[in-house]
Write a protein that holds these residues in place. Structure first.
Motif: not given
Length: 364
Positions: A40-43, A290-295, A141-152, A304-307
């Motif tokens: 995901d080059w943008r993220s 770890s949480n980033v690979p899990a994302t 705030g953290n990489p997993q949130n960046v990925i979710i924010w950009q994806a959705y 569902e993004w919030l869950s």
């Protein structure tokens, strides 16, 4: 050979990702050709820009200055010290990423704990939990949130307002840990002072705001280009002190766990795509990989993004591998994983069960 062993030991997580990539390439010969498409080059561009600006803020000395002010506000009370440190760390993590916050605050927290007689493991664990929880609030705030924010393609404040009630709740759950600390007084070393590089601070904070704005406009590449240029010209220390291996780590996370997600979907396994079940699944997987690979692993299922966000952010606590911030904190403070997890695991279980009960009540 000795140098290679030292590098592998220092970059053990990156080494595991390289080994996983090699293994997956044997299983799926098309992985090599698919590698550029899986990133995901943008993220990745946005994460790189955030880490660079965070490094600049760290080097400016602003957060060390704030921490030392917090020491004075504590008035020599251990309990009050933690009551000051936790919100400072949580708030900072929402802005400069939890990983960076650990580099900034843990040395001060560990040093202060040793001076005051507070358990270093406890102070370190609480700092990591505060960083993980605080970073959950914002999409930067953290990489997993960046990925979710950009994806959705979520709005910045849409993300914040959705996460805010849970983040406040999780911070409240930290209070019992602090309140059981005795009001034992300690002495603060008077020679602790910190100079703030104001020009670097202004440049880095401006770049942080600019990157968020450009990400909202889906111009992440422009943000990274401007960050690289401006820091090279005006904040070269941040440019040359940056840990570039981190970017390779995130690139391999995208590739390895996107490939694993495809292999799992082809195997016929089904996963929940929303609700409490998805939250628990993502929190549980975070305890293993770890949480980033899990994302990255769960994202192709279009959950569902919030869950998903709740689960992977909860999963940052618990076992040491739940979040990179935990590993950084333990490494800097020099505490044992076992002692760290004596505090982080109970908090993970408490916050997860409490969140499930709250969601069950809201959905009933």
């Amino acid at each position: 050979m000795g140098k290679l062993t030292e590098v592998i030991k220092r970059e053990w997580f990156l080494s595991l990702l390289v080994a996983l990539y090699a293994t997956l390439s044997i299983v799926d010969h098309s992985l090599l050709s698919n590698t550029p498409r899986f990133i995901d080059w943008r993220s990745l561009a946005f994460i790189t820009a955030l880490f660079l600006t965070s490094k600049a803020i760290e080097l400016s000395g602003a957060f060390e200055w704030a921490s030392l002010k917090a020491l004075k506000l504590s008035g020599g009370s251990e309990r009050r010290l933690l009551m000051v440190f936790i919100p400072v760390i949580a708030t900072s993590s929402a802005i400069i990423m939890n990983d960076t916050a650990m580099f900034v605050f843990v040395p001060i927290v560990a040093m202060t704990a040793r001076l005051s007689g507070v358990s270093v493991a406890k102070a370190t664990a609480l700092s990591a939990i505060a960083a993980n929880v605080g970073s959950s609030l914002t999409p930067i705030g953290n990489p997993q949130n960046v990925i979710i924010w950009q994806a959705y393609r979520l709005g910045f404040f849409e993300f914040v307002f959705s996460m805010a009630p849970f983040v406040v709740f999780w911070l409240v759950l930290l209070l019992p840990y602090v309140l059981i600390v005795k009001k034992r007084p300690f002495e603060t070393r008077k020679e602790l002072t910190m100079h703030v590089d104001k020009p670097l601070l202004v440049v880095s904070v401006g770049l942080l705001a600019l990157n968020v704005l450009l990400a909202e406009l889906h111009l992440q590449y422009a943000g990274l280009a401007l960050t690289l240029l401006i820091l090279f010209l005006f904040g070269r220390r941040a440019f040359f002190n940056f840990d570039w291996a981190l970017i390779l780590t995130f690139a391999l996370i995208f590739v390895d766990f996107r490939e694993l997600s495809i292999l799992l979907s082809e195997s016929g396994l089904s996963f929940p795509r929303g609700g409490i079940e998805l939250m628990l699944l993502s929190a549980g997987i975070s305890q293993v990989i770890s949480n980033v690979p899990a994302t990255v692993l769960l994202l192709p299922l279009e959950p569902e993004w919030l869950s998903l966000a709740l689960g992977v952010n909860l999963g940052g606590n618990g076992v040491i591998v739940g979040s990179l911030a935990n590993l950084i904190a333990v490494r800097i403070a020099g505490v044992s994983i076992r002692d760290f997890q004596k505090y982080s695991l109970p908090y993970f279980l408490l916050s997860t069960v409490a969140t499930v009960l709250v969601l069950s009540f809201l959905h009933s």
